[in-house]
Write a protein that holds these residues in place. Structure first.
Motif, mmCIF file in Angstrom:
data_model
loop_
_atom_site.group_PDB
_atom_site.id
_atom_site.type_symbol
_atom_site.label_atom_id
_atom_site.label_comp_id
_atom_site.label_asym_id
_atom_site.label_seq_id
_atom_site.Cartn_x
_atom_site.Cartn_y
_atom_site.Cartn_z
ATOM 1 N N UNK A 32 0.850 -1.174 -0.025
ATOM 2 C CA UNK A 32 -0.009 -0.082 -0.011
ATOM 3 C C UNK A 32 0.804 1.330 -0.080
ATOM 4 N N UNK A 33 2.169 1.278 0.604
ATOM 5 C CA UNK A 33 2.885 2.565 0.619
ATOM 6 C C UNK A 33 3.263 2.754 -0.849
ATOM 7 N N UNK A 34 3.616 1.862 -1.639
ATOM 8 C CA UNK A 34 4.054 2.001 -3.068
ATOM 9 C C UNK A 34 3.015 2.203 -3.731
ATOM 10 N N UNK A 35 1.718 1.569 -3.508
ATOM 11 C CA UNK A 35 0.949 2.113 -4.350
ATOM 12 C C UNK A 35 0.363 3.482 -4.301
ATOM 13 N N UNK A 36 0.445 4.066 -2.988
ATOM 14 C CA UNK A 36 0.132 5.387 -2.611
ATOM 15 C C UNK A 36 1.333 6.135 -3.559
ATOM 16 N N UNK A 37 2.322 5.833 -3.400
ATOM 17 C CA UNK A 37 3.545 6.570 -4.111
ATOM 18 C C UNK A 37 3.223 6.682 -5.535
ATOM 19 N N UNK A 38 2.875 5.483 -6.113
ATOM 20 C CA UNK A 38 2.608 5.377 -7.556
ATOM 21 C C UNK A 38 1.339 6.257 -8.064
ATOM 22 N N UNK A 47 1.183 0.284 -10.644
ATOM 23 C CA UNK A 47 2.601 0.117 -10.888
ATOM 24 C C UNK A 47 3.155 0.194 -9.636
ATOM 25 N N UNK A 48 2.794 1.284 -8.820
ATOM 26 C CA UNK A 48 3.477 1.280 -7.362
ATOM 27 C C UNK A 48 3.064 0.102 -6.419
ATOM 28 N N UNK A 49 1.898 -0.565 -6.779
ATOM 29 C CA UNK A 49 1.643 -1.621 -5.883
ATOM 30 C C UNK A 49 2.524 -2.836 -6.293
ATOM 31 N N UNK A 50 2.867 -2.942 -7.688
ATOM 32 C CA UNK A 50 3.694 -3.863 -8.202
ATOM 33 C C UNK A 50 4.987 -3.793 -7.599
ATOM 34 N N UNK A 51 5.395 -2.629 -7.348
ATOM 35 C CA UNK A 51 6.924 -2.385 -7.095
ATOM 36 C C UNK A 51 6.960 -2.765 -5.554
ATOM 37 N N UNK A 52 5.773 -2.216 -4.816
ATOM 38 C CA UNK A 52 5.777 -2.564 -3.521
ATOM 39 C C UNK A 52 5.565 -4.110 -3.234
ATOM 40 N N UNK A 53 5.089 -4.825 -4.007
ATOM 41 C CA UNK A 53 5.072 -6.203 -4.107
ATOM 42 C C UNK A 53 6.514 -6.814 -4.252
#
Length: 143
Positions: A32-38, A47-53
């Motif tokens: 969720x942190x990278x989803x928010x950043x994305x 895209x952010x959620x994938x990077x966070x994953x």
């Protein structure tokens, strides 16, 4: 990979959380942190959620090695394996240490270019370039 290490790291008989469960919790926070950043930076939360994953998976894979007991670390190694044999086996800690830099590279690539194909290829190359030396250099007890 030894079955005793997996069974020991997943047991929570003494009331403490297992390192695998802690790694999963810490890694899950990245999504969720990278989803928010994305969403904020690129208007693309998927895209952010994938990077966070990718980063969270790396944390999940490597965290148990960082909190392993000292008793486990002092065990003598069994017979040394050839480099080819080590490369054929999955090394959990090496993969865990290779995935977060690859995810950060993919995220930072999006600042430079909108085309993700080249970024995905660069991410794959970086992940392999980190993973292969670590498989050979890290001790087998961390696998």
């Amino acid at each position: 990979m030894t079955g005793s290490r997996d069974a020991q790291s997943d047991s929570g008989d003494d009331g403490r959380l297992s390192p695998g469960l802690l790694g999963l919790a810490i890694g899950a926070v990245d999504v969720p942190v990278f989803a928010y950043l994305g969403l904020e930076l690129f208007d693309d939360p998927a895209f952010g959620a994938f990077v966070g994953l990718v980063i969270g998976l790396g944390i999940f894979l490597s965290f148990p090695a960082f909190v392993a007991d000292d008793d486990e670390r002092s065990e003598p190694q069994t017979d040394p394996a050839a480099v080819g044999d080590r490369l054929r086996r999955f090394h959990r800690t090496a993969a865990g240490l290779a995935l977060p830099p690859a995810g950060i590279l993919l995220f930072s690539w999006r600042f430079v270019s909108e085309t993700l194909l080249m970024g995905a290829l660069a991410t794959l190359v970086i992940a392999v370039a980190i993973y292969v030396p670590l498989v050979v250099l890290l001790p087998r007890r961390l696998a």
